[in-house]
Design a protein around this motif. Sequence first.
Motif, mmCIF file in Angstrom:
data_model
loop_
_atom_site.group_PDB
_atom_site.id
_atom_site.type_symbol
_atom_site.label_atom_id
_atom_site.label_comp_id
_atom_site.label_asym_id
_atom_site.label_seq_id
_atom_site.Cartn_x
_atom_site.Cartn_y
_atom_site.Cartn_z
ATOM 1 N N LYS A 82 6.949 0.639 -3.640
ATOM 2 C CA LYS A 82 6.947 -0.827 -3.613
ATOM 3 C C LYS A 82 7.718 -1.437 -4.778
ATOM 4 O O LYS A 82 7.832 -2.666 -4.872
ATOM 5 C CB LYS A 82 5.506 -1.340 -3.617
ATOM 6 C CG LYS A 82 4.708 -0.946 -2.375
ATOM 7 C CD LYS A 82 3.285 -1.492 -2.430
ATOM 8 C CE LYS A 82 2.498 -1.111 -1.193
ATOM 9 N NZ LYS A 82 1.105 -1.622 -1.245
ATOM 10 N N THR A 86 11.720 -7.546 -3.370
ATOM 11 C CA THR A 86 11.376 -7.736 -1.954
ATOM 12 C C THR A 86 12.336 -8.659 -1.214
ATOM 13 O O THR A 86 12.405 -8.622 0.016
ATOM 14 C CB THR A 86 9.947 -8.291 -1.823
ATOM 15 O OG1 THR A 86 9.822 -9.502 -2.584
ATOM 16 C CG2 THR A 86 8.932 -7.266 -2.332
ATOM 17 N N GLY A 133 9.550 1.848 3.617
ATOM 18 C CA GLY A 133 9.587 1.696 2.162
ATOM 19 C C GLY A 133 9.711 3.049 1.470
ATOM 20 O O GLY A 133 10.420 3.185 0.462
#
Length: 315
Positions: A82, A86, A133
């Motif tokens: 992560k 984004t 991801g």
Amino acid sequence: MIEAVNLAKHYGAKTAVGGVTFTVKPGMVTGFLGPNGAGKSTTMRMIVGLDKPSAGKVTVNGKRYADHHDPLHQVGALLDAKAVHTSRSAYNHLLAMAATHNIPTKRVNEVIDMTGLAAVAKKKAGGFSLGMGQRLGIASALLGDPQTLILDEPVNGLDPEGVLWVRNLAKHLAAQGKTVFLSSHLMSEMAQTADHLIVIGRGQIIADAPIAEILAGTQQAKVRVRTAEVTRLSQLLGANGVKVECHENETLEVSGLDARQVATIAMDNRVLVYELTPLTNSLEEAYFNLTKDAVEYHSQEFTDNAPVPAAVKGR
């Protein structure tokens, strides 16, 4: 190569890693196992300079990570899938990383194709599924064609095709002489991927050996036997202090004797057996044997008569 010498990390009075020494060698896949809270992630973070050791040292390819002038070419790491901007597309994320090391755009396109991201390369990473991801994180780790690859739970969220791809990728890179260091909680997958295992528990190294040696070292002779005379044979075998478990379909599981010894006892007592199969421990069994005293967080065990938790009722 990764070399740790008396590597330790303390957070106040709590010891996360307690002075461990190990070497991750090139040319093989080394698995890193341990219960939650054992110190795996902290160790990996210290290798790439994200956490500063409280004592000891760790080097990658002969230098501390911070001393490498071209870290992406030396070490590729996936520690948190992560950890991306984004709002950037997968392509722009990789392009920005490439710019820091003058890596050509051609290589960006290569790792996108290699990791199966071509169809979503122009989409924002914030909208990616867990599996996509992970693929982007692996692409980032591969970008500089590094000599050492560090992957923390690389198959998390991947479908079966993706899991197989990561397995083959790790083996392929090791066959090229690269250092491959990966962690996973999937024992069956680690058993098919790793050549060598390092097991950590409560911040200490519990085992550091080839996977075959770890399996052999924790294994007790076990044999599956099928016979119409289950009761009689179990009494004969159990008379020697051997553990005998009775199962359905005229089956016994015998621990403490090998197949030859079971066959001899059956023959001497004129008991007909129609199956005699030596059983080997799985990596999962070996792992639980190694870490049984090093598990910090224990879950409740359930039996057939155990009450169903309130949160589960009515679902």
